[in-house]
Scaffold this motif. Structure first.
Motif: not given
Length: 78
Positions: A4, A8, A38-39, A41-43
């Motif tokens: 992850a 990023a 999932h990355a 959403v966050y990255c």
């Protein structure tokens, strides 16, 4: 966690090595794909798309594919 973070940071060569390591350590194809999802959403999507490109490259190199893409019932001839 490392996969992850490499997504990023947009570190594709290192990501490929760590995806191979994750597979060798027992993570499934589906679990690694979930990390990339999932990355997003966050990255952000650009980083996740690059992560998915690297993941596809590893899949192709190792002739792997997620279980969801493997037919469960072979076609029947009538």
């Amino acid at each position: 966690m490392t996969v992850a973070m490499l997504i990023a940071l947009n570190r594709s060569p290192e990501l490929k090595a760590h995806i191979l390591g994750a597979l060798n350590n027992g993570l499934s194809v589906e679990e690694i794909r979930e990390i990339v999802i999932h990355a997003a959403v966050y990255c952000g999507f650009p980083a996740a798309l690059e992560g998915m490109r690297v993941l596809r490259e590893v899949y192709d190199d190792r002739h792997l594919r997620p279980r969801s893409e493997i037919p469960t019932n072979p076609p029947q001839s009538d």
